[in-house]
Scaffold this active site. Structure first.
Site, PDB file in Angstrom:
ATOM      1  N   HIS A  84       0.841  -1.207   0.000  1.00  0.00           N
ATOM      2  CA  HIS A  84       0.000   0.000   0.000  1.00  0.00           C
ATOM      3  C   HIS A  84       0.870   1.248   0.000  1.00  0.00           C
ATOM      4  CE1 HIS A  84      -3.895   2.070   1.612  1.00  0.00           C
ATOM      5  NE2 HIS A  84      -3.152   2.922   0.930  1.00  0.00           N
ATOM      6  N   LEU A  87       2.107   6.843  -5.021  1.00  0.00           N
ATOM      7  CA  LEU A  87       3.274   7.401  -5.708  1.00  0.00           C
ATOM      8  C   LEU A  87       2.948   8.688  -6.465  1.00  0.00           C
ATOM      9  CD1 LEU A  87       5.119   4.178  -6.942  1.00  0.00           C
ATOM     10  CD2 LEU A  87       5.361   5.428  -4.794  1.00  0.00           C
ATOM     11  N   ASP A 177      -8.824   3.064  -2.994  1.00  0.00           N
ATOM     12  CA  ASP A 177      -8.249   3.642  -1.774  1.00  0.00           C
ATOM     13  C   ASP A 177      -8.044   5.147  -1.874  1.00  0.00           C
ATOM     14  OD1 ASP A 177      -6.927   3.194   0.929  1.00  0.00           O
ATOM     15  OD2 ASP A 177      -5.437   4.343  -0.168  1.00  0.00           O
ATOM     16  N   HIS A 204     -10.631   0.233   1.606  1.00  0.00           N
ATOM     17  CA  HIS A 204     -10.331   1.223   2.658  1.00  0.00           C
ATOM     18  C   HIS A 204     -11.632   1.352   3.445  1.00  0.00           C
ATOM     19  CE1 HIS A 204      -9.470   5.764   3.523  1.00  0.00           C
ATOM     20  NE2 HIS A 204     -10.701   5.554   3.900  1.00  0.00           N
ATOM     21  N   HIS A 265      -5.133  -0.867   6.039  1.00  0.00           N
ATOM     22  CA  HIS A 265      -4.905   0.056   7.169  1.00  0.00           C
ATOM     23  C   HIS A 265      -5.975  -0.015   8.270  1.00  0.00           C
ATOM     24  CE1 HIS A 265      -7.606   2.818   5.076  1.00  0.00           C
ATOM     25  NE2 HIS A 265      -6.725   3.202   4.196  1.00  0.00           N
ATOM     26  N   ASP A 360       1.047   2.581   3.629  1.00  0.00           N
ATOM     27  CA  ASP A 360       0.158   3.671   3.207  1.00  0.00           C
ATOM     28  C   ASP A 360       0.981   4.951   3.024  1.00  0.00           C
ATOM     29  OD1 ASP A 360      -2.029   5.153   2.459  1.00  0.00           O
ATOM     30  OD2 ASP A 360      -3.008   5.140   4.414  1.00  0.00           O
ATOM     31  N   HIS A 364       3.054  14.259   0.600  1.00  0.00           N
ATOM     32  CA  HIS A 364       2.323  15.488   0.272  1.00  0.00           C
ATOM     33  C   HIS A 364       3.303  16.655   0.207  1.00  0.00           C
ATOM     34  CE1 HIS A 364      -1.760  14.023   0.402  1.00  0.00           C
ATOM     35  NE2 HIS A 364      -1.535  13.424   1.554  1.00  0.00           N
TER      36      HIS A 364
END
Ligand SMILES: [Zn+2]
Lengths: 503, 357
Positions: A84, A87, A177, A204, A265, A360, A364
């Site tokens: 998970h 990219l 997700d 999710h 998750h 996960d 950012h």
């Protein structure tokens, strides 16, 4: 050669003596030596060939683990697998690219990553899956990228995406997700349809009506900080829905279309318990947890910087903390939960309820993070710190080392199931996805100095995403080298220096 | 320096104004407010009982100044106070503005929009701009909990939180406490039963009052519909020994023996959010009226942070009630805000200007 090997360079000669070898595939763990020549493991010696390295027991939560102090500092395991990651390419190359994401993976010890489809545009057609694979090849990285395809067209949650076409193009599974497949009917159809394609649905779990505008785990910290709560029931009611629908699809689908649901998750004790019961009932469900939900907790939002196992006995109840509250890097979906939830996730790993640790990894930009807490983008850049914080939990006695490594290697490979074989087969039909520490095999492994530390800082993270709550922290467990299919994906030092164990 | 010393400084300064001589020694002893250790005022959770006492005693001095024919001192002369409000609130903004002007600060008013759709500039950019324009203190009101912390991380001056989201409203809690000390018999808050009534969940006033009142030893009760108390039972359970917080949906139990009742404003949007059936049902069950107030002590005080919805959370007969201290709250707001501006600026003696040298 005196230079540090560059990514992509074949391993000429790598000798690691007196290391601690963990090979979940063969079920062995112990002291030993390993020699890689021209990319291949040519010699593998266990110090106690008979006793074994001790057998790696499944669910060995009984403290039979060899204490860290009694192990050699250098740890060698198969290259890690992360099912998970985000990219961001195509669409948000300012936040991450396939190239920087794979470099970050290699720095974190990962040799295989599965990329989520919530790019711009969403990966919802065979052509886009092929583009993603082509981008990975063009990046020059030897880290393997297995893309997921979206479940619904454009991830809009309205109609099914081109699932068959994407499976043929190499999609490892399907996931919307970033969001759940909120429409229960569509979820049921997607699960049934994906089953016939031999691919899992990665869900999710989130009930959107309970999480609208949510900023942090609903509980003491959110109450005190005045943040809108994301209740545990927002996840658990979705998990319960998904499992009920899975049971129904299992009964309805023909044997040739057995469904496989993977819940990603999971963050609460209740979710893990629901999966535990579903597995006991024989449902084809697997699940993963993230390193941040294992090690961090809601107190981090308030500025508490203790790991979950340190805070469990005395959770934050207000007032002064180690750091300023409302650190945007702690905003993640699902949110950081209570220390007790974190401990329940470790127990889920120990008893086999939780199949894998998946990061996960959600890079950012500062523009999207350095804003008011409730407006900050959700997600933690976590693939480079994952191994270190999992090892911290192992050191704290939460899980035997071998179980932790299993959850980062053979566990996720088993989750991928036939998709892993298919995806690997596209590249190298005779090599499994994670060959393990096997004499004669092409080397795919990670070498870690567990006695050494590294500083988490913008400059040390290879990811473009510097959004880690661990920035400024010194972590144990430094990756010395990541090798994938005989080539260096990452190396910290020249080959001969890597060989100079123990440190 | 302690509040007493500030008091001494004010007394000396008054003496000087009256023509008495003032020695340099006295001036030297009345150094900046080093009893106050907080560069910003972002929340009240970090304030100790002695911090709060200092704020109260400083506000006493300010209130004395407010009683003068010309309620103005040069304390913050040359200091630029920027009032940055992302939420409309005339009363709080004006209260800060009057407070800053009474201290001779230069006041800049900025009304901003917090809507992420309409804003073209990030909060961080706005703060940097305000700093470049010479602000020394930013008084900030924002709809997002925690926003002042972000501002404090990029601003080299002082940030005074004028209310953030559901999180904190430090000057409101301090003015509430100041008013209670003025009006409760014996001026004592410790051991008194104080009820906060209404929409606790969405209230920064409630959260800040929980901190200040429990710090000062009050017996704090929260009361309202269950949907508007969500999470607070947990908080009550987690309260460290010595802090008293009780949560109940039973208005009668809450009011029984209460020394003061603070009614909170109920927003229309709680109905749209499915948290309440109707305003009418709310006022019938949780409205503070002459009827329900009978359950409290005969001398119980009635408070409200304003603006009031008469006929909803508070009966019109109560709003103008003799035991209502709502207008005191408004008047004391200026004194408290003067005190906090003074304290966080680390100013010299109140009666002297040019602290920025
Ligand atoms: Zn997700």
């Amino acid at each position: 050669m005196a230079d540090t090997p560059r990514p992509g360079e074949r391993v000429e000669l790598l000798e690691i003596e007196d290391a601690w070898l963990v090979d979940p595939g063969s079920g062995r763990e112990g002291q030993g030596s390993l020699r890689v020549e021209d990319g291949r493991i040519v010699a593998l010696e266990w110090a106690e060939p008979e006793a074994g390295g001790r057998a790696v027991r499944r669910g060995s939560a009984t403290g039979r683990d060899v204490a860290a102090a009694d192990r050699p500092a250098v740890l060698v395991t198969p290259a890690l697998v992360d099912i998970h990651v985000h990219l961001r390419q195509p669409g948000r190359e300012d936040a991450e690219t396939v190239a920087t994401g794979l470099a970050a993976a290699a720095h974190g010890g990962f040799g295989t990553v599965c990329a989520m489809a919530n790019t711009t545009p969403a990966i919802d057609s065979g052509g886009l899956v092929e583009d993603e694979l082509a981008t990975a090849r063009a990046s020059g990285s030897v880290v393997r990228l297995l893309p997921y395809g979206a479940v619904t067209a454009g991830r809009r949650g309205e109609t099914l995406a081109q699932m068959g076409e994407m499976a043929d193009a190499g999609a490892a599974g399907f996931s919307d997700d970033g969001s759940p497949v909120a429409d229960a009917s569509l979820f049921r159809n997607a699960l049934a349809y994906a089953g016939a394609l031999g691919r899992m649905l990665v869900e999710h779990p989130e009930e959107p009506s309970l999480t609208k505008g949510a900023e942090a785990n609903e509980g003491l910290v959110a109450t005190i900080l005045g943040l809108k709560g994301w209740p545990a029931a927002g996840e658990e009611s979705a998990v319960a829905r998904d499992l009920a629908i899975l049971a129904e699809v299992v009964g309805a689908n023909p044997a040739s279309a057995a469904p496989h649901l993977h819940l990603t998750h999971l963050s609460t004790a209740g979710s893990v318990e629901l999966v535990r019961r579903a597995k006991a009932a024989g449902l084809p469900v697997t699940c993963d947890v993230t390193p941040h939900h294992l090690a961090l907790h809601e107190g981090w939002v308030a500025g508490d910087r203790r790991f979950a196992w340190e805070a469990a006995a005395s959770p934050w109840t207000g007032g002064r903390t180690d750091a300023a509250p409302y650190d945007q890097s702690t905003r993640v979906n699902p949110p950081l939960r209570t220390p007790a939830d974190a401990l329940a996730l470790w127990r889920g790993l120990a008893d086999g309820t939780v199949d894998a640790i998946a990061t996960d990894h959600a890079p950012h930009t500062q523009v999207d993070k350095l804003v008011e807490y409730g407006d900050a983008a959700n997600g933690i850049s976590g693939i480079e710190t994952a191994l270190s914080i999992v090892l911290a939990g192992v050191e704290a006695g939460l899980l035997p080392l071998a179980d932790a490594i299993r959850a980062l290697t053979t566990g996720p490979v088993r989750v991928l199931g036939s998709a892993a074989t298919a995806a690997a087969g596209r590249r190298r039909a005779h090599e499994p996805l994670v060959p393990g520490l096997v004499e004669g095999a092409l080397a795919s492994l990670v070498v870690v100095d567990t006695a050494d530390t590294w500083d988490v800082a913008p400059a040390t993270l290879r990811s473009k995403g510097k959004n880690s709550p661990l920035l400024g922290r010194r972590l144990g467990g430094r990756v010395l080298a990541t090798v994938v299919e005989g080539r260096f994906a990452y190396a910290d030092a020249p080959e001969e220096a890597l060989a100079a164990a123990p440190r | 320096m302690t509040g007493l010393e500030i008091g001494a400084a004010a007394t000396v300064a008054r003496a000087e104004r009256d023509g008495a001589a003032r020695g340099d020694t006295a001036r030297g002893e009345t150094a900046p407010a080093d009893g106050w250790r907080h560069r910003h005022l972002l929340d009240v959770d970090v304030l100790s009982a002695s911090d709060i006492d200092l704020a109260m005693r400083t506000a006493d001095e300010m209130k004395e100044i407010l009683g003068r024919p010309i309620p103005k001192v040069p304390t913050l002369r040359g200091t630029q106070v920027t009032i940055l409000f992302y939420e409309a609130s005339t009363r709080t903004r004006v209260s800060f503005e009057v407070a800053a002007k009474n201290l001779s600060a230069d006041v800049v008013n900025i009304a901003a929009s917090s809507s992420s759709v309409t804003k073209g500039e990030s909060l961080v950019d706005t703060i940097r701009t305000i700093e470049a324009l010479g602000a020394d203190i930013i008084v900030m009101r924002h709809g997002r909990s925690g926003a002042p912390y972000l501002a404090s991380q990029v601003f080299s001056g002082h940030v005074l939180n004028g209310g953030d989201g559901w999180h904190a409203h430090p000057t409101q809690a301090l003015l509430d406490l100041f008013t209670l000390r003025e009006r409760l018999p014996g001026g004592r808050v410790a051991g008194r039963k104080i009820v906060i009534l209404g929409d606790i969940l969405h209230s920064r006033v409630a959260r800040s009052n929980i901190w200040t009142l429990t710090t000062m030893g009050a017996d704090v009760w929260l009361c309202g519909p269950a949907t508007l108390l969500r999470g607070f039972e947990r908080w009550a359970e987690a309260m460290p020994a010595g802090r008293r917080l009780t949560v109940t949906t039973d208005l009668r139990a809450a009011l029984r023996g209460a020394h003061a009742v603070m009614a909170l404003r109920l927003q229309q949007e709680r109905m749209a959010g499915g948290l309440l059936p109707s305003l009418r049902e709310y006022s019938l069950r949780y409205g503070l009226t002459a009827e329900t107030l009978r359950w409290a002590r005969a001398d119980a005080l009635v408070m409200h942070p304003g603006p009031m919805n008469e006929g909803v959370e508070i009966g019109p007969e109560i709003a103008d009630f003799e035991r209502s201290v709502v207008t005191d709250q408004v008047a004391n707001g200026v004194a408290i805000r003067m005190a906090l501006l003074y304290l966080i600026a680390g100013s010299g003696p109140i009666e002297e200007g040019g602290n920025r040298g």
